[in-house]
Design a protein around this motif. Structure first.
Motif: not given
Ligand code: SF4
Ligand code: SF4
Lengths: 290, 488
Positions: B109, B240-241, B348
């Motif tokens: 992440s 994720d972005e 996250r």
């Protein structure tokens, strides 16, 4: 024969020539390494047939070229196992019974060994944990017909009870009714007397004096004064709370009139001395019997 | 994902090829730069730890192994510096695996597949094998030429090939050799290995690991990452972005053109990119992809293309990091003319860190407070209870005592529960009638048979709880276990 000359227009590959409803199968051979390993396995299997025992014949089978046999393998493995255990079992065989119980390592070995041997040989009668059953003594309690010391247990295992072995324990509860020694009412009376010895309730109006007299004349010889039992003869103590064949009046009447003579086989000769020793230690450790 | 980007701008048609294509051999070029230096450093560190850790000694006192990290299978012990674990404590490994998995998620992440690019054993050993190959056969161009050449084998070429494979095998063999050293006293085993006295299993394992290392790092290489490893596919679901991934900043790179042409066009005020289409980023890529085609599953994010492109940018006098670690959001933002944002602290990463802290903390706590004296009790099942000749009741138990400490203990056992009960341990003459004392040797277990006897009428209930206390006479350490006392 498949026709490889047919070329598929889209892929440019040759086809197998097989066609189903207008769909043609492309000729995509298996990878060469795959085909080679496939043939190698076939060659290998043929070699296997020859080298190892494989083909059944009418009364035997082919033996292979190396004389290999899985039976022989097992024998070798078992031999190796014995070799590994040899030292320890030797130590067990050499030590005295009392020493085994004093040495934690030997005790653990004897208990483990004894437990498996007990399971194989004794459990059918005495139960897997030695709990016994009617007619088969409980080995976990402190009541021993033939003595509960290590040596006495060992002796019983070695020679058995009424086993036919030269050194076996002998001793017999006579059939006082069947053999016509005592009459029916006498048996009832003495049965109640025996119950009174153990502190159990007796039938109303039973003649204790008569019972004592019958007991003194017929039973004391084996069961001793006051019914304390005699381990020399395997005669049980009638005053304690443990009953091999039941303590109710009916069971006692049956015992007195029919007699009792349980049998335990002698294990000497069937099991090696070290194993018997281990079993004695195991049985003794069940209840630390006296 | 990006509405502003037409994938057609980034990818050529043939990138949407078949799912499986025959392998094209990759010839990564050598490169120097920041990420390459980080990779060298991490490689040296990881291999150093792996190869030499078994030789680190740790004093555990007389009779105990003095190897810092040792998996002692015959005696079922695991030693890690000051920690000694028993088989029943494997849950520490479970905890460790969970922490490792979540740490991987956390890494992912934050920095995408940095595990893959820098730390994965497959990457580390492949990198090492490439280094050897490069040293012997030369860099990308030479290797390609040598492979293509249809010349009859010259002696020089043959000796090159033999040398390369010998060194590869040597490394592979040492890799397998180091592995088995974790399972036995390393110096002793080394001695045994060279004199052919070591157990067969050691040679077998060395053989297996030599073969796998040689094949995986020498031949399979990036194929392992692309086709065998599940992580590229799993991580795609976890990312994720905000995650930093190796990214070609096409907003800055397009249109690609030569340096000269670019200067001309720039002078005319036209929009041109910094990418000069030199293919350096492709040449160095160990998985053989073109990062300018956008994020790809094959990319292990090793950052080597960043180094390669940075070198080019420096040479042509343009700002560095045309390729760099960046997140999806910034690509969009830059296209919209906004300043890039980076955010490492977010839901996250906080959750992952919290999980790691919680499990790690719990493990450290239990490890620090774990008892070195333990007792397990098993009630006899057949018979459950025995009536003795005087009418009293006896229950028998199998008691297992564990002494995990490095010294022998004298312990006393007592049972609480049945009224007026006495305790007897088979094979032990108790001096104090209800408190048998025994010695358990250090670092071992003892199995005892224990008899608890209570007078007939002192316990009215059919079954009452009984608690066994095991006390270390010297240290006062106590362990307890509970069972039942049953009446027939
Ligand atoms: S594209 Fe770049 S970061 Fe990805 S694997 Fe290739 S060199 Fe490494
Ligand atoms: S190295 Fe940089 S300049 Fe060269 S092709 Fe790759 S992105 Fe373009």
């Amino acid at each position: 024969m498949t026709d490889h000359s047919d070329i598929d227009a889209v892929t440019g590959k040759s086809t197998t020539g097989h066609e189903w409803d207008g769909i043609k199968e492309l000729n995509t051979p298996l990878p060469r390494w795959w085909v080679i390993s496939f043939y190698l396995t076939i060659i290998w299997s043929i070699g296997y047939w020859i080298v190892y025992p494989a083909w059944p014949l009418i009364s035997s089978n082919t033996t292979g070229v190396f004389g290999y046999s899985s039976r022989a393998d097992v024998a070798v493995e078992l031999g190796n196992l014995e070799k590994i255990r040899g030292d320890k079992m030797m130590a067990l065989g050499a030590a005295s019974l009392a020493d085994i119980e004093k040495d934690p390592a030997l005790l653990a070995l004897a208990r483990a060994k004894g437990k498996t041997v007990f399971g194989d040989n004794c459990a059918p009668c005495h139960g897997s944990g030695g709990a016994g059953a009617k007619g088969y003594p409980n080995l976990n309690d402190d009541d021993w017909l033939w003595g509960g010391s290590l040596d006495q247990i060992m002796q019983t295992i070695q020679y058995g009870v009424r086993s036919g072995h030269a050194k076996t324990h002998e001793g017999q509860m006579l059939a006082f009714g069947k053999d016509g020694v005592l009459k029916g009412d006498e048996i009832v009376t003495v049965a109640n007397y025996v119950r009174s010895l153990a502190g159990l309730p007796t039938r109303k109006g039973f003649d204790a004096a008569k019972g004592e007299k019958i007991f003194a004349e017929n039973c004391v010889a084996c069961h001793g004064d006051g019914g304390k039992g005699n381990r020399e003869l395997g005669a049980p103590d009638l005053t304690d709370k443990i009953w091999l064949y039941g303590s109710d009046e009916a069971s006692l009447i049956e015992t007195i009139s029919q007699g009792r003579a349980g049998v335990m086989p002698a294990w000497e000769g069937r099991l090696d001395p070290a194993t018997i020793k281990a079993m004695a230690v195991y049985v003794h450790s069940l209840g630390g019997g006296k | 994902m990006n509405k502003t980007v037409n994938p057609k701008d980034l990818t050529s048609d043939d990138d949407y090829g078949p799912l499986y294509a025959a392998r094209k051999k990759v010839y990564p070029q050598s490169v120097s730069g920041t990420f390459r230096r980080i990779k060298w450093g991490l490689m040296a560190f990881c291999l150093g730890v792996y190869y030499f850790l078994p030789f680190v000694r740790w004093n555990r006192g007389l009779g105990a192994p003095n190897q810092a990290v040792l998996i002692d299978l015959p005696n079922s012990r695991f030693y890690f510096f000051f920690i000694e674990l028993w088989p029943q404590e494997v849950y520490y490994f479970t905890g460790l695996l969970i922490v490792a998995a979540v740490a991987l998620f956390l890494m992912n992440s934050i920095g995408g597949r940095i595990w893959c690019g820098y730390l994965c054993p497959q990457t580390v050993w492949t990198d090492l094998f490439y280094a050897v190959e490069r040293l012997i056969e030369g860099d990308r161009r030479e290797r390609m030429k040598k492979d293509k050449s249809s010349d009859p084998m010259k002696l020089e070429r043959i000796s090159e090939i033999v040398l390369k494979h010998s060194i590869w095998l040597l490394i592979a063999w040492w890799t397998g050799g180091a592995w088995v050293l974790y399972f036995n006293d390393a110096p002793t085993l080394v001695k045994e290995l060279v004199t052919f006295q070591a157990p067969m299993i050691a040679y077998v394992w060395i053989g297996i690991l030599t073969a796998t290392t040689y094949l995986l790092a020498g031949y399979m290489r990036e194929q392992v990452c692309t086709y065998m490893c599940p992580w590229p596919r799993i991580q795609a679901a976890l990312t994720d972005e905000w995650a930093l991934n190796v990214t070609y900043r096409y907003d800055r790179g397009e249109k690609r053109t030569s340096v000269k042409k670019a200067a001309e066009l720039r002078a005319l005020g036209e929009q041109v990119g910094d990418c000069v289409d030199c293919y350096q980023c492709v040449a160095v890529c160990p998985t053989g992809i073109d990062i300018r085609n956008g994020p790809q599953m094959e990319c292990i994010q090793c950052g080597l293309c960043i180094d390669a492109c940075d070198n080019v940018m420096t040479k042509i006098g343009r700002p560095k990091r045309l390729i760099g670690y960046d997140n999806d959001i910034n690509i969009q933002r830059r296209q919209e003319g906004k300043a890039p944002v980076y955010r490492i602290v977010r839901a996250r990463t906080i959750v992952y860190s919290a999980i790691i802290a919680a499990i790690g903390g719990f493990m450290i706590y239990t490890l620090a407070t774990r008892s070195l004296l333990d007792v397990n009790v098993l009630h006899d099942r057949n018979p459950v209870a025995v009536k003795l000749s005087d009418g009293s009741i006896r229950n028998a138990y199998t008691v297992r005592l564990l002494n995990k400490s490095g010294y022998d203990r004298v312990i006393a056992i007592d049972a609480h529960g049945p009224a007026n009960a006495t305790v007897h341990v088979i094979g032990v003459d108790s001096v104090t009638p209800d408190r048998p004392m025994i010695v358990i040797p250090r670092d071992s277990t003892s199995e005892l048979r224990l008899l608890v006897t209570a007078p007939a009428d002192s316990n009215q209930e059919k079954s009452i709880p009984v608690r066994f206390h095991v006390t270390d006479i010297g240290l006062g350490e106590v362990a307890t276990a509970t069972d039942n006392f049953v009446s027939p």
